[in-house]
Design a protein around this motif. Structure first.
Motif, PDB file in Angstrom:
ATOM      1  N   CYS A 204       0.811  -1.224   0.000  1.00  0.00           N
ATOM      2  CA  CYS A 204       0.000   0.000   0.000  1.00  0.00           C
ATOM      3  C   CYS A 204       0.845   1.275   0.000  1.00  0.00           C
ATOM      4  CB  CYS A 204      -0.926   0.004   1.215  1.00  0.00           C
ATOM      5  SG  CYS A 204      -1.968  -1.478   1.313  1.00  0.00           S
ATOM      6  N   ASP A 205       0.351   2.274  -0.732  1.00  0.00           N
ATOM      7  CA  ASP A 205       0.976   3.594  -0.748  1.00  0.00           C
ATOM      8  C   ASP A 205       0.535   4.425   0.453  1.00  0.00           C
ATOM      9  OD1 ASP A 205       1.940   3.059  -3.449  1.00  0.00           O
ATOM     10  OD2 ASP A 205      -0.127   3.408  -4.084  1.00  0.00           O
ATOM     11  N   ARG A 206      -0.579   4.050   1.026  1.00  0.00           N
ATOM     12  CA  ARG A 206      -1.215   4.859   2.061  1.00  0.00           C
ATOM     13  C   ARG A 206      -1.821   3.916   3.089  1.00  0.00           C
ATOM     14  NH1 ARG A 206      -6.436   8.461   0.293  1.00  0.00           N
ATOM     15  NH2 ARG A 206      -7.214   9.016   2.365  1.00  0.00           N
ATOM     16  N   ILE A 207      -1.703   4.276   4.359  1.00  0.00           N
ATOM     17  CA  ILE A 207      -2.213   3.454   5.453  1.00  0.00           C
ATOM     18  C   ILE A 207      -3.258   4.249   6.227  1.00  0.00           C
ATOM     19  CG2 ILE A 207      -1.660   2.171   7.547  1.00  0.00           C
ATOM     20  CD1 ILE A 207      -0.381   0.957   5.083  1.00  0.00           C
ATOM     21  N   VAL A 208      -4.428   3.643   6.416  1.00  0.00           N
ATOM     22  CA  VAL A 208      -5.484   4.214   7.250  1.00  0.00           C
ATOM     23  C   VAL A 208      -5.643   3.296   8.464  1.00  0.00           C
ATOM     24  CG1 VAL A 208      -7.962   4.676   7.413  1.00  0.00           C
ATOM     25  CG2 VAL A 208      -6.696   5.344   5.353  1.00  0.00           C
ATOM     26  N   ILE A 209      -5.440   3.848   9.642  1.00  0.00           N
ATOM     27  CA  ILE A 209      -5.559   3.064  10.881  1.00  0.00           C
ATOM     28  C   ILE A 209      -6.886   3.390  11.556  1.00  0.00           C
ATOM     29  CG2 ILE A 209      -4.611   2.657  13.183  1.00  0.00           C
ATOM     30  CD1 ILE A 209      -1.838   3.170  12.049  1.00  0.00           C
ATOM     31  N   LEU A 215     -10.879   7.082  13.389  1.00  0.00           N
ATOM     32  CA  LEU A 215      -9.744   7.201  12.480  1.00  0.00           C
ATOM     33  C   LEU A 215      -8.555   7.737  13.271  1.00  0.00           C
ATOM     34  CD1 LEU A 215      -8.603   7.165   9.562  1.00  0.00           C
ATOM     35  CD2 LEU A 215      -9.453   9.502   9.316  1.00  0.00           C
ATOM     36  N   ARG A 216      -7.485   6.921  13.398  1.00  0.00           N
ATOM     37  CA  ARG A 216      -6.332   7.322  14.191  1.00  0.00           C
ATOM     38  C   ARG A 216      -5.199   7.893  13.340  1.00  0.00           C
ATOM     39  NH1 ARG A 216      -6.729   5.338  19.482  1.00  0.00           N
ATOM     40  NH2 ARG A 216      -8.965   5.254  19.892  1.00  0.00           N
ATOM     41  N   ALA A 217      -5.098   7.479  12.074  1.00  0.00           N
ATOM     42  CA  ALA A 217      -4.017   7.976  11.225  1.00  0.00           C
ATOM     43  C   ALA A 217      -4.349   7.714   9.770  1.00  0.00           C
ATOM     44  CB  ALA A 217      -2.695   7.300  11.593  1.00  0.00           C
ATOM     45  N   ASP A 218      -3.798   8.564   8.901  1.00  0.00           N
ATOM     46  CA  ASP A 218      -4.001   8.434   7.459  1.00  0.00           C
ATOM     47  C   ASP A 218      -2.791   9.056   6.769  1.00  0.00           C
ATOM     48  OD1 ASP A 218      -4.807   8.370   4.829  1.00  0.00           O
ATOM     49  OD2 ASP A 218      -6.494   9.751   5.074  1.00  0.00           O
ATOM     50  N   GLU A 226       7.319   8.769  10.791  1.00  0.00           N
ATOM     51  CA  GLU A 226       7.893  10.082  11.140  1.00  0.00           C
ATOM     52  C   GLU A 226       7.042  10.789  12.193  1.00  0.00           C
ATOM     53  OE1 GLU A 226       8.128  12.119   7.447  1.00  0.00           O
ATOM     54  OE2 GLU A 226      10.025  11.175   6.829  1.00  0.00           O
ATOM     55  N   ASP A 227       5.720  10.750  12.025  1.00  0.00           N
ATOM     56  CA  ASP A 227       4.821  11.452  12.949  1.00  0.00           C
ATOM     57  C   ASP A 227       4.874  10.884  14.362  1.00  0.00           C
ATOM     58  OD1 ASP A 227       4.057  13.076  10.876  1.00  0.00           O
ATOM     59  OD2 ASP A 227       2.101  12.144  10.561  1.00  0.00           O
ATOM     60  N   THR A 228       5.148   9.577  14.459  1.00  0.00           N
ATOM     61  CA  THR A 228       5.171   8.928  15.775  1.00  0.00           C
ATOM     62  C   THR A 228       6.593   8.748  16.313  1.00  0.00           C
ATOM     63  OG1 THR A 228       5.097   6.757  14.675  1.00  0.00           O
ATOM     64  CG2 THR A 228       2.995   7.694  15.412  1.00  0.00           C
ATOM     65  N   GLY A 229       7.592   9.119  15.524  1.00  0.00           N
ATOM     66  CA  GLY A 229       8.973   8.977  15.959  1.00  0.00           C
ATOM     67  C   GLY A 229       9.391   7.536  16.140  1.00  0.00           C
ATOM     68  N   THR A 230       8.866   6.667  15.272  1.00  0.00           N
ATOM     69  CA  THR A 230       9.165   5.236  15.370  1.00  0.00           C
ATOM     70  C   THR A 230       9.915   4.758  14.130  1.00  0.00           C
ATOM     71  OG1 THR A 230       6.988   4.723  14.426  1.00  0.00           O
ATOM     72  CG2 THR A 230       7.159   4.766  16.839  1.00  0.00           C
ATOM     73  N   ASP A 231      10.434   3.522  14.224  1.00  0.00           N
ATOM     74  CA  ASP A 231      11.258   2.975  13.145  1.00  0.00           C
ATOM     75  C   ASP A 231      10.558   1.901  12.335  1.00  0.00           C
ATOM     76  OD1 ASP A 231      13.493   4.560  13.859  1.00  0.00           O
ATOM     77  OD2 ASP A 231      14.028   3.113  15.430  1.00  0.00           O
ATOM     78  N   GLU A 234       4.776  -1.201  12.587  1.00  0.00           N
ATOM     79  CA  GLU A 234       4.204  -1.873  13.759  1.00  0.00           C
ATOM     80  C   GLU A 234       4.315  -0.991  14.997  1.00  0.00           C
ATOM     81  OE1 GLU A 234       5.165  -5.740  16.550  1.00  0.00           O
ATOM     82  OE2 GLU A 234       5.407  -5.940  14.369  1.00  0.00           O
ATOM     83  N   ASP A 235       5.492  -0.379  15.194  1.00  0.00           N
ATOM     84  CA  ASP A 235       5.666   0.503  16.348  1.00  0.00           C
ATOM     85  C   ASP A 235       4.774   1.733  16.234  1.00  0.00           C
ATOM     86  OD1 ASP A 235       7.520  -1.170  17.499  1.00  0.00           O
ATOM     87  OD2 ASP A 235       9.267  -0.097  16.719  1.00  0.00           O
ATOM     88  N   ALA A 236       4.617   2.248  15.015  1.00  0.00           N
ATOM     89  CA  ALA A 236       3.732   3.397  14.805  1.00  0.00           C
ATOM     90  C   ALA A 236       2.291   3.035  15.155  1.00  0.00           C
ATOM     91  CB  ALA A 236       3.829   3.872  13.358  1.00  0.00           C
ATOM     92  N   PHE A 237       1.856   1.839  14.732  1.00  0.00           N
ATOM     93  CA  PHE A 237       0.500   1.378  15.036  1.00  0.00           C
ATOM     94  C   PHE A 237       0.285   1.294  16.552  1.00  0.00           C
ATOM     95  CE2 PHE A 237      -2.496  -2.019  16.006  1.00  0.00           C
ATOM     96  CZ  PHE A 237      -3.596  -1.657  15.227  1.00  0.00           C
ATOM     97  N   VAL A 238       1.250   0.706  17.257  1.00  0.00           N
ATOM     98  CA  VAL A 238       1.132   0.579  18.717  1.00  0.00           C
ATOM     99  C   VAL A 238       1.059   1.946  19.365  1.00  0.00           C
ATOM    100  CG1 VAL A 238       2.324  -0.198  20.808  1.00  0.00           C
ATOM    101  CG2 VAL A 238       2.232  -1.687  18.794  1.00  0.00           C
ATOM    102  N   GLU A 239       1.854   2.875  18.884  1.00  0.00           N
ATOM    103  CA  GLU A 239       1.870   4.227  19.442  1.00  0.00           C
ATOM    104  C   GLU A 239       0.526   4.926  19.260  1.00  0.00           C
ATOM    105  OE1 GLU A 239       3.543   7.478  21.409  1.00  0.00           O
ATOM    106  OE2 GLU A 239       4.412   5.475  21.114  1.00  0.00           O
ATOM    107  N   LEU A 240      -0.132   4.652  18.135  1.00  0.00           N
ATOM    108  CA  LEU A 240      -1.388   5.338  17.802  1.00  0.00           C
ATOM    109  C   LEU A 240      -2.626   4.660  18.401  1.00  0.00           C
ATOM    110  CD1 LEU A 240      -0.453   6.004  14.087  1.00  0.00           C
ATOM    111  CD2 LEU A 240      -0.967   7.800  15.765  1.00  0.00           C
TER     112      LEU A 240
END
Length: 282
Positions: A204-209, A215-218, A226-231, A234-240
């Protein structure tokens, strides 16, 4: 900028006292491959059913935007959609081709045209030799691939996929992902619902959580990290999604999804006769 094809505007969906989705707003563009990500009970399947017009929103609107910029309620333009539910809803006594042909006829597609398109796509999935087999004996993976061919038989603008690689082996899953990428390159819009974050990042080019109906992220996988400061995604998803996941029962059995979809598409309740030619015509 690529034009908007499907617009979700302030959509909420309630089932009695349960608020399954709350004020979702999204614009989906031509050629987008959008990963719809969330845990069990997040609201992903409810959103997919709203996107294909199976459900009506409790609030808000879902509209399809045609080439002329004219907006249509999504339930008025279902022929522009292809749907692959998690439970495939195939008719077990029919062959793979008969299932596909039935769907294409509901959408007024000539048998020869549907056959030629199905054969081309079946070769990409390496299942052209199975089109004349009865689906009763199919594995989970074979049923998934047949459902994907069925959804593509009328050449829709938008493809809604619910866990499309579920039950597939590694090689078959890769073929499905490659086909989805090719469809995006051809200008198809694909909404790709999955629990697998690595798969979403590959395709996917784009992720909607979606989490707990909101809606937590798009954004692109890179932007979400970058927005969550993660690498990692999966880590971004957990953060959100740090708040505890709710438990929400599915309003009706998932296995009924495709039967409902077929009835809504053309109003026919019975599958066709099993009498079928060995090719696309009669």
């Amino acid at each position: 900028m690529t034009r908007t094809l499907l617009s979700v505007r302030g959509v909420s969906k309630n089932f009695g006292d349960v608020e399954a989705l709350k004020t979702i707003t999204l614009d989906l563009h031509k050629g987008d491959i959008v990963g719809l990500v969330g845990g069990n009970g997040a609201g992903k399947t409810t959103l997919l059913r709203l996107l294909c017009g199976l459900y009506k929103p409790s609030d808000g609107h879902v509209v399809f935007v045609d080439d002329g910029g004219i907006e249509h309620p999504i339930h008025k333009v279902r022929s522009n959609l292809g749907v692959v539910p998690e439970s495939t809803g195939l008719y077990a006594r029919l062959t793979a081709w008969e299932n596909i042909r039935y769907h294409s006829r509901l959408n007024n597609i000539d048998d020869k045209q549907a056959w030629n398109r199905t054969l081309r796509l079946a070769k990409a999935l390496e299942m052209e030799g199975d089109l004349q087999r009865q689906t009763r004996g199919f594995s989970r993976g074979m049923r998934q691939k047949t459902a994907l061919l069925r959804a593509l038989s009328h050449d829709p603008d938008i493809l809604l996929l619910d866990e499309p690689t579920g039950g597939l082996d590694v090689t078959s899953a890769r073929r499905v992902r490659d086909l989805v990428r090719k469809l995006g390159d051809e200008g198809r819009t694909v909404i790709y619902s999955t629990h697998q974050l690595n798969e979403a990042q590959q395709v996917c080019d784009r992720i909607v959580i979606i989490h707990n109906g909101t809606l937590r992220a798009d954004g692109s996988p890179t932007k979400l990290m970058e927005d969550t400061g993660t690498d990692s995604l999966e880590d971004a998803f957990v953060e959100l999604t740090q708040d505890e996941s709710r438990e929400v029962e599915t309003p009706e059995p998932a296995s009924k999804f495709q039967q409902f979809w077929s009835r809504l598409t053309a109003g026919r309740k019975q599958p066709p006769s099993t009498k079928s030619p060995q090719n696309g015509g009669e």
